[in-house]
Design an enzyme around this catalytic site. Structure first.
Site, mmCIF file in Angstrom:
data_model
loop_
_atom_site.group_PDB
_atom_site.id
_atom_site.type_symbol
_atom_site.label_atom_id
_atom_site.label_comp_id
_atom_site.label_asym_id
_atom_site.label_seq_id
_atom_site.Cartn_x
_atom_site.Cartn_y
_atom_site.Cartn_z
ATOM 1 N N ARG A 1 0.952 -0.898 0.054
ATOM 2 C CA ARG A 1 -0.148 -0.197 0.227
ATOM 3 C C ARG A 1 0.634 1.266 0.326
ATOM 4 N NH1 ARG A 1 -3.067 -2.957 -1.202
ATOM 5 N NH2 ARG A 1 -5.412 -3.390 -0.450
ATOM 6 N N GLU B 1 -2.718 7.699 -4.871
ATOM 7 C CA GLU B 1 -3.326 6.496 -6.225
ATOM 8 C C GLU B 1 -4.166 6.439 -6.453
ATOM 9 O OE1 GLU B 1 -2.041 2.690 -5.235
ATOM 10 O OE2 GLU B 1 -4.182 1.607 -5.556
HETATM 11 P P1 NAI Z 1 -1.424 -11.217 4.807
HETATM 12 O O1 NAI Z 1 -1.886 -10.266 6.212
HETATM 13 O O2 NAI Z 1 -1.220 -12.020 5.129
HETATM 14 O O3 NAI Z 1 0.574 -10.450 5.761
HETATM 15 C C1 NAI Z 1 0.574 -9.208 6.158
HETATM 16 C C2 NAI Z 1 1.239 -9.607 6.983
HETATM 17 O O4 NAI Z 1 1.804 -8.339 7.425
HETATM 18 C C3 NAI Z 1 1.301 -10.563 8.543
HETATM 19 O O5 NAI Z 1 2.232 -11.723 8.558
HETATM 20 C C4 NAI Z 1 1.761 -9.645 9.416
HETATM 21 O O6 NAI Z 1 1.560 -10.252 10.541
HETATM 22 C C5 NAI Z 1 2.117 -8.823 9.037
HETATM 23 N N1 NAI Z 1 2.165 -7.100 9.975
HETATM 24 C C6 NAI Z 1 1.804 -6.114 9.991
HETATM 25 N N2 NAI Z 1 2.208 -5.562 10.577
HETATM 26 C C7 NAI Z 1 3.561 -5.279 10.168
HETATM 27 C C8 NAI Z 1 4.476 -4.483 10.572
HETATM 28 N N3 NAI Z 1 4.470 -3.229 11.683
HETATM 29 N N4 NAI Z 1 5.763 -4.824 10.309
HETATM 30 C C9 NAI Z 1 6.002 -6.021 9.818
HETATM 31 N N5 NAI Z 1 4.851 -6.267 9.258
HETATM 32 C C10 NAI Z 1 3.674 -6.482 10.029
HETATM 33 O O7 NAI Z 1 -1.665 -10.187 3.808
HETATM 34 P P2 NAI Z 1 -1.324 -10.420 2.337
HETATM 35 O O8 NAI Z 1 -2.138 -11.384 2.062
HETATM 36 O O9 NAI Z 1 0.379 -10.980 2.213
HETATM 37 O O10 NAI Z 1 -1.185 -8.705 1.496
HETATM 38 C C11 NAI Z 1 -0.155 -8.465 2.086
HETATM 39 C C12 NAI Z 1 -0.817 -6.766 1.874
HETATM 40 O O11 NAI Z 1 -0.641 -7.108 0.172
HETATM 41 C C13 NAI Z 1 -2.400 -6.211 2.265
HETATM 42 O O12 NAI Z 1 -2.272 -6.210 3.293
HETATM 43 C C14 NAI Z 1 -2.667 -5.106 0.311
HETATM 44 O O13 NAI Z 1 -2.322 -3.998 1.072
HETATM 45 C C15 NAI Z 1 -1.461 -5.480 0.126
HETATM 46 N N6 NAI Z 1 -2.290 -6.051 -1.260
HETATM 47 C C16 NAI Z 1 -1.316 -5.449 -1.954
HETATM 48 C C17 NAI Z 1 -2.070 -5.931 -3.843
HETATM 49 C C18 NAI Z 1 -1.413 -5.387 -4.877
HETATM 50 O O14 NAI Z 1 -2.958 -5.248 -6.298
HETATM 51 N N7 NAI Z 1 -0.613 -4.757 -5.073
HETATM 52 C C19 NAI Z 1 -2.554 -7.510 -3.738
HETATM 53 C C20 NAI Z 1 -2.958 -7.899 -2.899
HETATM 54 C C21 NAI Z 1 -3.054 -7.270 -1.093
#
Ligand code: NAI
Length: 332
Positions: free
Chosen positions: A237, A266
């Site tokens: 994000r 964006e």
């Molecule tokens: P997820 O929920 O599986 O993983 C997110 C991880 O970040 C978790 O393990 C959580 O503990 C960790 N986290 C939380 N706070 C943190 C911090 N301060 N420092 C380091 N790690 C921290 O989510 P997923 O599916 O892996 O997605 C991650 C992000 O990717 C989403 O939140 C979304 O913003 C983004 N995304 C982007 C897309 C794109 O098209 N570019 C598409 C889908 C998701």
């Protein structure tokens, strides 16, 4: 049930219509595809609908949620994983059902992350243009081997883990930082503190959600902690990065390269054709002037497999709501 589908693009309609046809249980559903983004100015379009289906740049702040509730909307279906654009406290107070599509295809975003890194490193975007113009000079196209480099994964959830595995396949040493470590990551990399990750990584890749705690995770202070000349990649994000600080770090060459699929402002630009228009965002325009910056317009999720999954899970979430069942993808 009638659902207002905001920020609709032609591909959304294709994939959702196909999913509706495949699913007999959805025969009573009526999706109305609306191109505008949901915000205070457009929320009146939701009048007469029982649910809204929204995407990453729809703005569901307290005012918009209150207006939705006043119009009789009872469910918000996010067709994305992130939910930073929804005021969850207000949604809960209003008794709105809110569900998302987590982990629809971590590989889609992970593979796009690698596409960005490989393009930026080996300059294939520049080579493509040069060759078409009959210029076969290599000066300016020098890259580095990924093999043997250290990659730092910030956020080792589904996408971070998938990305870590690909980097490991390239022969990289993988470091991870996550306040909630995952056992599965230990097979691929080593958990370290954020400070150590930033200091040692040649490539830092962001995969954590945007929240009050992670906003501007990358700012002047953390950029200064990074290895000089490292590459920063953000497919998560835009708000994770303080863009002005990143521009300063690029100017001073502390930051060696930047690849982003997401950008803080964006919503004013992405998912629209602005090619015949003036772009007023000076910060974005400044970014585009650096030869070592690569930007794509939030397309990490954009694969056939991911769009099929998004449509199916969104409709399954809706069924949970209609049948009054608990929903494992519910966030409010
Ligand atoms: P997820 O929920 O599986 O993983 C997110 C991880 O970040 C978790 O393990 C959580 O503990 C960790 N986290 C939380 N706070 C943190 C911090 N301060 N420092 C380091 N790690 C921290 O989510 P997923 O599916 O892996 O997605 C991650 C992000 O990717 C989403 O939140 C979304 O913003 C983004 N995304 C982007 C897309 C794109 O098209 N570019 C598409 C889908 C998701």
């Amino acid at each position: 049930m009638d659902i207002a589908f905001f920020s609709a693009q032609p591909y959304d309609q294709r994939f959702f219509d196909q999913a509706l046809q495949r699913d007999d249980a959805c025969s009573g559903l009526q999706l109305t595809y609306l191109a505008p983004t949901l915000c205070a100015e457009t929320v009146r379009l939701a009048q007469g609908f029982e649910a809204v289906c929204v995407f990453v740049n729809d703005q569901l702040d307290a005012g918009v949620l209150q207006a939705l509730a006043n119009y009789g909307v009872r469910a918000v279906l996010l067709r994305c994983a992130g939910f930073n654009n929804v005021d969850l406290d207000t949604a809960r107070r209003l008794g709105l059902f809110v569900a998302r599509v987590p982990g629809y295809s971590p590989e889609a975003v992970a593979e796009h992350t690698l596409a960005l890194v490989m393009t930026l490193n080996r300059h294939t975007h520049r080579a493509y243009n040069r060759v078409r113009e009959g210029n076969f000079m290599l000066e300016g196209l020098l890259g580095f081997n990924l093999h043997g480099k250290t990659v730092g994964i910030v956020g080792t959830g589904q996408i971070g883990l998938a990305t870590a595995r690909i980097f490991k396949g390239f022969g990289c040493r993988v470091l991870g930082f996550d306040p909630f470590p995952a056992e599965a990551f230990n097979e691929t990399g080593e958990y370290v503190t954020l400070e150590r990750l930033l200091a040692e990584a040649d490539i830092v890749s962001l995969h954590c959600p945007l929240s009050d705690g992670t906003r501007h995770l990358i700012r002047a202070e953390t950029l200064a902690q990074m290895k000089p000349g490292a590459m920063l990649v953000n497919t998560s994000r835009g708000g994770l990065i303080d863009t002005l600080a990143v521009i300063e770090a690029l100017k001073s060459r502390q930051l060696g390269a930047l690849a982003i699929d997401v950008y803080e402002q964006e919503s004013q630009l992405f998912f629209q054709d602005r090619s015949s228009d003036h772009i007023d965002d000076e910060v974005f325009l400044r970014l585009t002037t650096f030869p070592n910056v690569l930007i794509t317009g939030h397309q990490g999720f954009f694969t056939r497999e991911a769009l099929e999954q998004i449509a199916e899970v969104t409709l399954a979430n809706l069924r949970c709501f209609v049948e009054g069942r608990g929903c494992e993808n519910g966030v409010a």
